[in-house]
Design a protein around this motif. Structure first.
Motif, PDB file in Angstrom:
ATOM      1  N   ASP A   1       0.834  -1.199   0.000  1.00  0.00           N
ATOM      2  CA  ASP A   1       0.000   0.000   0.000  1.00  0.00           C
ATOM      3  C   ASP A   1       0.876   1.260   0.000  1.00  0.00           C
ATOM      4  OD1 ASP A   1      -1.689   2.138   0.670  1.00  0.00           O
ATOM      5  OD2 ASP A   1      -3.004   0.853   1.845  1.00  0.00           O
ATOM      6  N   PRO A   2       0.602   2.220  -0.908  1.00  0.00           N
ATOM      7  CA  PRO A   2       1.413   3.453  -0.953  1.00  0.00           C
ATOM      8  C   PRO A   2       1.362   4.268   0.337  1.00  0.00           C
ATOM      9  CG  PRO A   2       0.056   3.234  -2.928  1.00  0.00           C
ATOM     10  CD  PRO A   2      -0.403   2.186  -1.979  1.00  0.00           C
ATOM     11  N   GLU A   3       0.338   4.044   1.161  1.00  0.00           N
ATOM     12  CA  GLU A   3       0.194   4.834   2.379  1.00  0.00           C
ATOM     13  C   GLU A   3       1.063   4.332   3.526  1.00  0.00           C
ATOM     14  OE1 GLU A   3      -1.566   7.621   2.361  1.00  0.00           O
ATOM     15  OE2 GLU A   3      -1.979   7.196   0.246  1.00  0.00           O
ATOM     16  N   ILE A   4       1.601   3.140   3.390  1.00  0.00           N
ATOM     17  CA  ILE A   4       2.425   2.586   4.471  1.00  0.00           C
ATOM     18  C   ILE A   4       3.745   3.353   4.552  1.00  0.00           C
ATOM     19  CG2 ILE A   4       3.776   0.553   5.167  1.00  0.00           C
ATOM     20  CD1 ILE A   4       1.472  -1.160   4.182  1.00  0.00           C
ATOM     21  N   GLN A   5       4.123   3.757   5.749  1.00  0.00           N
ATOM     22  CA  GLN A   5       5.315   4.571   5.959  1.00  0.00           C
ATOM     23  C   GLN A   5       6.455   3.718   6.514  1.00  0.00           C
ATOM     24  OE1 GLN A   5       5.511   7.954   5.194  1.00  0.00           O
ATOM     25  NE2 GLN A   5       3.490   7.608   4.285  1.00  0.00           N
ATOM     26  N   VAL A   6       7.520   3.606   5.746  1.00  0.00           N
ATOM     27  CA  VAL A   6       8.749   2.965   6.222  1.00  0.00           C
ATOM     28  C   VAL A   6       9.917   3.848   5.824  1.00  0.00           C
ATOM     29  CG1 VAL A   6       7.822   0.617   6.087  1.00  0.00           C
ATOM     30  CG2 VAL A   6       9.028   1.584   4.129  1.00  0.00           C
ATOM     31  N   GLN A   7      11.043   3.676   6.509  1.00  0.00           N
ATOM     32  CA  GLN A   7      12.235   4.460   6.223  1.00  0.00           C
ATOM     33  C   GLN A   7      13.402   3.539   5.907  1.00  0.00           C
ATOM     34  OE1 GLN A   7      12.482   7.008   9.793  1.00  0.00           O
ATOM     35  NE2 GLN A   7      11.852   8.705   8.481  1.00  0.00           N
TER      36      GLN A   7
END
Length: 722
Positions: free
Chosen positions: A89-95
């Motif tokens: 999902d494009p909304e998932i935030q990872v770094q």
């Protein structure tokens, strides 16, 4: 050679790497051997992955997350996988630097399904990635991030968004591609047009960018500080940060290594040797990523620089140095362009005369405008607006060039021996020039180009290729005198089949123009690829004439297709039963629709291909009353033998009935259908009927493209041309 010991060593290492990749295969090159994921997991298996994020990319509908050092569990097995790709999902935030746990379904990359198509498996193998996961759950297990890498990634994204904000979507995305290597959001039409006119190289982060940034900073600091060492270290640091931000592509790594040699020579007071730095770059890249040996970008990047080092010095002192530089580069990279892109833009030498200098100005203005936009938005926007005008000028020039006669020459993919012969003649020309400078070298070069473009077919042979377009139909026919014909072209499960499946195949076969294109009926999976071809007349494969079924059985889609063709300048015909088109001993005859059938599958255009003793039936999606009428028509010629049948409606149980098969009795049956398609084609009932009549079945699901060769002496060959 004796004055260049490092160059000599690198040549030996390069030869060793080439032999290791081409002859050693998976025994010597890890990327070519099956990874633990490929050996343990099947497609659609559920897996659990724990790995470290090293790159993220926002794509059209998903986010791509690249993981390294992965621990994977599937069923009762646990194993290690070096690198893997995650779609989520494009909304998932990872770094970058996070350790994440991913669960989802495993999938694997496709090889090219047709000659000339993109090889997705080889593309990812180059990066040592052998599989992907369609993730339905992503959990961050360790939130520690790589501060520098994440900061550079964020900076790149913010820079791109700023360009789009001030320049608009179209121009902003184009300039972002040039400056940041961020091509995912660029207008596909602009990208295709740049490539078709021979200026696609300005979209690649290359020596132009790195020279401007690195050498520019190096020269400025050197003048300010008066120190080669301080200036060199500052320039190198800036270059490395920029490269880390934009990514390690072939041209970027090559440019970085050559820059380090250049600055290192200045810092140590030694002579800079371009040929040595070039070979060192090639060795470093191939030891790092051996499969770049198969990458077109690798050969184009190194070929262009080699031309500047090897050929351009022979034209020093002549006026119009830009012209000679462009000519030298095109001479060297011509076989590479034809092998990977199948065509050559004739006027690209002239177009690049001013596009390349303007690209340098565009890069300088883009960076200056971006910098000013932070503190002085008004001034920054004005400069970026000027960048937009330059991009508009590029577009107008490209469109104008494509209107010139013979602007694009589609020659097809040359064979390996043709490429070797071309470079052999080129070396001979160089030696003759050095010894005597005789003008006869022009004749030799013309011979080299003709050898490169030569396509050999047996006299009188015809070929029929059933393309793999997924869930759809597309059949290409080449006649005994070189005529080019297409029957249908569409897919319901492959995106842009015209641009990415049909057009590359045609170009790889040396087809720049189709004489006739038939559309059997108006279903999406037979039409949408043809619509793309009509829209891409200037930059793709042109269509001479479009042939549709009789007007009384047209549906709305066929009517719209006819109008689209007329607007594109394509002649539109309708074909009735018993009419035909001939080319020497080959005849394509219409057998249907006939009688009172309704628009749709029953009214599919039915074609018979006859060449001496070879006969093939092309049935579209015909079923019901249409198939009954065809059966009656075939029974009127009981002496005719049908060597090949293209099964109707992708092997649906509602077509290719028992009575029809009894009448046609085909020796071979070709089924065009998508793998794992939602309709379950081909249906078991159809396969049972084909087995009962003794027909040998070949499916694009299993084989990819299927090619039938009918020779003048009656020999019939069916194989997979990939």
């Amino acid at each position: 050679m004796k004055n260049r010991p490092l160059f000599s060593i690198c040549l030996v290492l390069l030869l060793g790497m080439i032999l290791a990749v081409t002859a050693g295969g998976g025994r010597l090159i890890r990327e070519l051997s099956p990874s633990p994921l490929e050996q343990t997991v099947s497609g659609n298996d559920r897996v659990l992955v724990l790995g470290e994020v090293y790159l993220t990319e926002q794509k059209a509908k998903v986010q791509a997350i690249y993981l390294k050092n992965n621990s994977i569990r599937c069923k009762d097995a646990s194993f290690y996988e070096n690198r893997i790709l995650i779609y989520t999902d494009p909304e998932i935030q990872v770094q970058i630097g996070n350790i994440i746990q991913v669960s989802g379904e495993a999938d694997f990359f496709d090889t090219a399904r047709n000659p000339g198509n993109f090889d997705q498996k080889l593309y990812y193998q180059r990066m040592d990635i052998h599989g992907l996961i369609w993730a339905d759950a992503v959990v961050v297990k360790d939130g520690r991030a790589s501060v520098l890498l994440q900061a550079l990634s964020d900076f790149r994204q913010e820079w791109k968004e700023m360009l789009v904000r001030y320049m608009g979507e179209r121009d902003g995305q184009t300039l972002a591609a040039m400056m940041l290597g961020e091509k995912s959001g660029m207008d596909p039409e602009i990208k295709s047009m740049y490539q078709a006119t021979g200026i696609g190289h300005i979209l690649a982060i290359s020596g132009l960018h790195l020279t401007f940034l690195g050498l520019g900073a190096y020269s400025i600091i050197r003048r300010m500080a008066g120190s080669y060492g301080a200036a060199g270290m500052a320039g190198i640091l800036l270059m490395i940060l920029y490269v880390v931000m934009i990514g390690f592509t072939v041209s970027v790594v090559r440019s970085l290594i050559m820059f380090l040699f250049r600055v290192g020579a200045d810092m140590t007071g030694r002579h800079y040797d371009g040929l040595t730095s070039l070979t060192v770059s090639a060795v470093v890249i191939l030891f790092w990523r051996p499969l770049y040996l198969y990458d077109g970008g690798f050969w184009l990047s190194f070929g262009a620089v080699a031309a500047m080092i090897w050929l351009l010095p022979e034209f020093r002192g002549l006026p119009m140095q830009g012209f000679w530089a462009s000519l030298c580069v095109n001479i060297v990279i011509l076989p590479i362009l034809l092998y990977y892109f199948f065509e050559f833009p004739v006027y690209s030498v002239l177009l690049n005369l001013w596009v390349v200098p303007l690209s340098s100005a565009l890069l300088a203005l883009g960076m200056a405008g971006s910098l000013l936009a932070v503190w002085f938005p008004g001034a920054g926007v004005l400069i970026l607006q000027l960048c937009g005008w330059i991009l508009d000028l590029f577009e107008v020039s490209c469109r104008g060039m494509l209107e010139l006669p013979g602007a694009r020459q589609v020659t097809g993919r040359p064979l390996f021996w043709q490429i070797v012969l071309y470079f052999g003649i080129l070396i001979l020309i160089f030696c003759i020039w050095k010894l005597s400078g005789r003008a006869q070298v022009l004749v030799l070069y013309v011979a080299a180009v003709l050898c490169l473009c030569l396509r050999l077919n047996g006299p009188g042979d015809i070929s029929v290729t059933v393309l793999d377009v997924g869930q759809g139909d597309c059949i290409f026919i080449r006649g005994p005198e070189g005529g080019c014909y297409l029957v249908d072209g569409g897919s319901s499960d492959v995106g842009s089949p015209g641009q990415y499946r049909i057009e590359p195949f045609l170009k790889s076969q040396g087809v720049g123009r189709l004489d006739y294109v038939w559309v059997t009926h108006g279903d999406e999976d037979h039409v949408n690829g043809i619509e793309e071809l009509l829209k891409r007349q200037k930059i793709g494969v042109s269509v001479g004439a479009l042939i549709l079924p009789p007007g009384e059985v047209w549906d709305e889609r066929l009517g719209e297709l006819g109008q689209m063709a007329k607007k594109a300048g394509v002649t539109v015909y309708s074909m009735k039963p018993e009419t035909s088109i001939r080319e020497k001993d080959m005849e394509i005859t219409c057998l249907g629709p006939s009688g009172s059938v309704l628009p749709g599958n029953e009214a599919s255009l039915i074609l018979a291909l006859n060449y001496q003793s070879f006969d093939m039936l092309l049935t579209g999606d015909v079923e019901g009353e249409g198939e009954k009428a065809l059966t009656d028509r075939i029974r009127k010629e009981p002496e005719k033998t049908w060597e090949v049948l293209k099964a109707s409606h992708h092997g649906s149980k509602n077509s290719t009935g028992g009575e029809f098969l009894e009448a046609a009795n085909p020796e071979y049956t070709i089924i065009s259908a998508g793998r794992d398609n939602r309709y379950g084609h081909p249906h078991a009932e159809t396969m049972e009927r084909l087995a009962a009549c003794g027909s040998r079945v070949l499916s694009t699901q299993e084989y990819g493209a299927i090619q039938i060769m009918a020779e003048a002496d009656g020999k019939l060959t069916i194989d997979n041309p990939r």
